[in-house]
Design a protein around this motif. Structure first.
Motif, PDB file in Angstrom:
ATOM      1  N   LEU A  38      -1.099   1.716  -7.555  1.00 26.12           N
ATOM      2  CA  LEU A  38      -1.989   0.718  -6.664  1.00 26.12           C
ATOM      3  C   LEU A  38      -2.308   0.280  -6.755  1.00 26.12           C
ATOM      4  O   LEU A  38      -2.464  -1.048  -6.454  1.00 26.12           O
ATOM      5  CB  LEU A  38      -3.237   2.024  -6.188  1.00 26.12           C
ATOM      6  N   TRP A  39      -2.950  -0.470  -7.759  1.00 27.26           N
ATOM      7  CA  TRP A  39      -3.200  -1.767  -8.201  1.00 27.26           C
ATOM      8  C   TRP A  39      -3.080  -2.833  -8.911  1.00 27.26           C
ATOM      9  O   TRP A  39      -2.831  -3.903  -8.251  1.00 27.26           O
ATOM     10  CB  TRP A  39      -4.616  -1.277  -9.785  1.00 27.26           C
ATOM     11  N   MET A  86      -7.623  -7.998  -8.584  1.00 26.33           N
ATOM     12  CA  MET A  86      -7.259  -6.478  -8.240  1.00 26.33           C
ATOM     13  C   MET A  86      -7.330  -5.805 -10.156  1.00 26.33           C
ATOM     14  O   MET A  86      -8.137  -4.706 -10.047  1.00 26.33           O
ATOM     15  CB  MET A  86      -5.953  -6.283  -8.723  1.00 26.33           C
ATOM     16  N   CYS A 131       0.800  -1.333   0.313  1.00 27.05           N
ATOM     17  CA  CYS A 131      -0.078  -0.131   0.021  1.00 27.05           C
ATOM     18  C   CYS A 131       1.229   1.140   0.097  1.00 27.05           C
ATOM     19  O   CYS A 131       0.256   2.590  -0.315  1.00 27.05           O
ATOM     20  CB  CYS A 131      -0.826   0.254   1.469  1.00 27.05           C
ATOM     21  N   THR A 188      -7.080  -0.858  -0.927  1.00 28.37           N
ATOM     22  CA  THR A 188      -6.552   0.371  -1.991  1.00 28.37           C
ATOM     23  C   THR A 188      -7.484   1.115  -2.853  1.00 28.37           C
ATOM     24  O   THR A 188      -7.228   2.401  -3.305  1.00 28.37           O
ATOM     25  CB  THR A 188      -6.265  -1.145  -3.693  1.00 28.37           C
ATOM     26  N   THR A 204      -4.336   5.813 -10.931  1.00 28.38           N
ATOM     27  CA  THR A 204      -3.745   4.827  -9.673  1.00 28.38           C
ATOM     28  C   THR A 204      -3.748   3.386 -10.631  1.00 28.38           C
ATOM     29  O   THR A 204      -3.463   2.646  -9.554  1.00 28.38           O
ATOM     30  CB  THR A 204      -5.363   5.189  -9.092  1.00 28.38           C
ATOM     31  N   ALA A 248      -7.364  -6.885   0.620  1.00 25.86           N
ATOM     32  CA  ALA A 248      -6.363  -5.416  -0.459  1.00 25.86           C
ATOM     33  C   ALA A 248      -7.706  -4.909  -1.692  1.00 25.86           C
ATOM     34  O   ALA A 248      -6.948  -4.056  -0.903  1.00 25.86           O
ATOM     35  CB  ALA A 248      -5.525  -6.215  -0.987  1.00 25.86           C
ATOM     36  N   GLY A 281       2.705   1.556  -3.437  1.00 20.76           N
ATOM     37  CA  GLY A 281       1.543   2.096  -4.296  1.00 20.76           C
ATOM     38  C   GLY A 281       1.515   3.610  -3.881  1.00 20.76           C
ATOM     39  O   GLY A 281       1.197   3.737  -5.100  1.00 20.76           O
ATOM     40  N   TRP A 282       1.772   3.935  -3.101  1.00 21.80           N
ATOM     41  CA  TRP A 282       0.923   5.348  -2.798  1.00 21.80           C
ATOM     42  C   TRP A 282       2.402   6.198  -3.430  1.00 21.80           C
ATOM     43  O   TRP A 282       1.609   7.035  -3.893  1.00 21.80           O
ATOM     44  CB  TRP A 282       0.165   6.039  -1.320  1.00 21.80           C
ATOM     45  N   SER A 288      -0.153  -4.570  -5.591  1.00 14.34           N
ATOM     46  CA  SER A 288      -0.996  -5.343  -4.634  1.00 14.34           C
ATOM     47  C   SER A 288      -0.647  -6.924  -4.686  1.00 14.34           C
ATOM     48  O   SER A 288       0.037  -7.397  -5.747  1.00 14.34           O
ATOM     49  CB  SER A 288      -2.413  -5.306  -4.551  1.00 14.34           C
TER      50      SER A 288
END
Length: 350
Positions: free
Chosen positions: A111-112, A122, A93, A333, A108, A329, A96-97, A115
């Motif tokens: 982010l996906w 996802m 997380c 997410t 985004t 997740a 991804g951020w 995971s």
């Protein structure tokens, strides 16, 4: 002509890996061959049901190797398992951020894509948040490929029991008809039940859990001849490799170096968590590394089964993390995706 060509490419690649005594060569060979075949424009389709049965057979393999006491091990070491699962989820997380904030990928997408598991879930959810679904798919399946390849390399570096070498392979051993029929029934019925019940990753999980229980109580004996395992390993490898099609690679070519770098960073973070297990809990390095590897549970299961690590611990950790990823997740997410502020020019919801 697609399948004969793919098989003709797979055989020498797999033979080379067997000659090199590579762990899980029977899966890695088809995986590499599938990538080469698909990237040069080849197309070969596997029916979903056939692949599900292959996953079911891998689940039966793990059920044969893992005792029912795995439940007690998880409950008895819940702090260790919880810390491992939470650490991997938190790392993915955060990474991804950070990738989204730095606009390393459109909107985004990062982010996906980052995971650590639940690849199909996802990929499907990413589109609803404006992410590039093709980039997400590439990130998910490239991670599985890199995890499998690096895990096999790590297993080789830490040493593999000679009993698992190429010379020990007996392709057509004597088999017991009734146990083989019981095993095939579990590998076929288990994924069918998972599909009806809509259990994510159930094609692998249901036969594994049911097989552990059935063998513990003496209700069945799992029989897995080498030729059946080899065919199942090949299907698992092809399923990942054939996703790397030329159009997908062309679309993602510019972002590929960033995707590889981010995926390797996640793998490195998980290796750091494994090192923590080694120094604080006394887990042997190979077992710790395979247990914390981010994603590709069926691939990790095949690699673990071909080494002399603690298969029970590896699969206990992988199973707990898989369930946590499937449950948490998507929620985590989505939570981060709704609150992250994508700078101007980025795609996706903010």
């Amino acid at each position: 002509m697609a399948w004969p060509a793919l098989i003709a490419l797979t055989v020498p690649v797999t033979a080379l890996l067997l000659w090199l005594h590579a762990p899980a060569a029977l899966m890695l060979g088809p995986l590499v061959a599938g990538i080469a075949f698909a990237s040069f424009g080849g197309e070969a389709r596997t029916h979903v049901s056939i692949f599900a049965v292959a996953q079911g057979i891998v689940g039966c393999l793990i059920a044969k190797m893992v005792p029912l006491s795995i439940v007690g091990d998880i409950l008895g070491h819940w702090v260790l398992f919880s810390s491992g699962v939470v650490s991997v989820l938190a790392a993915s997380c955060l990474l991804g951020w950070l990738m989204t904030r730095l606009q390393m990928l459109p909107g985004t997408t990062a982010l996906w894509g980052i995971s650590p598991g639940a690849a199909s879930v996802m990929t499907f959810m990413a589109e609803a948040y404006g992410a590039d679904i093709r980039l997400v798919a590439l990130m998910q399946y490239l991670r599985i490929f890199l995890v499998a390849g690096i895990a096999a390399l790590v297993a080789r570096l830490f040493g593999v029991s000679s009993s698992y070498g190429a010379a020990a392979i007996v392709w057509f051993p004597e088999v017991q008809a009734v146990p083989l029929a019981e095993t095939m029934a579990l590998a076929i019925v288990g994924p069918a039940v998972a599909r009806v019940a809509r259990i994510p990753a159930g094609a692998f999980l249901v036969p594994m859990v049911a097989g552990i229980a059935f063998t513990h109580f003496g209700w069945m004996t799992i029989e897995l001849p080498t030729w059946l395992l080899a065919a199942s390993y090949a299907l698992v490898g092809w399923n990942v490799g054939l996703r790397f099609t030329r159009p997908l690679l062309i679309h993602c070519a510019r972002a590929l170096p960033r995707i590889v770098a981010c995926t390797l960073l996640l793998i490195a973070i998980c290796a750091g968590i494994a090192a923590m297990f080694v120094f604080t809990a006394g887990i042997d390095p190979l077992t710790a590394y395979l247990a914390t590897s981010p994603g590709g549970s069926d691939s990790i299961a095949i690699i673990a089964a071909s080494t002399n690590c603690d298969v029970s611990f590896v699969m206990a950790m992988q199973t707990v993390r898989m369930i946590a990823v499937l449950l948490l997740a998507p929620v985590l997410t989505r939570f981060v995706a709704e609150r992250v502020h994508v700078p101007p020019g980025g795609r996706g919801k903010s």
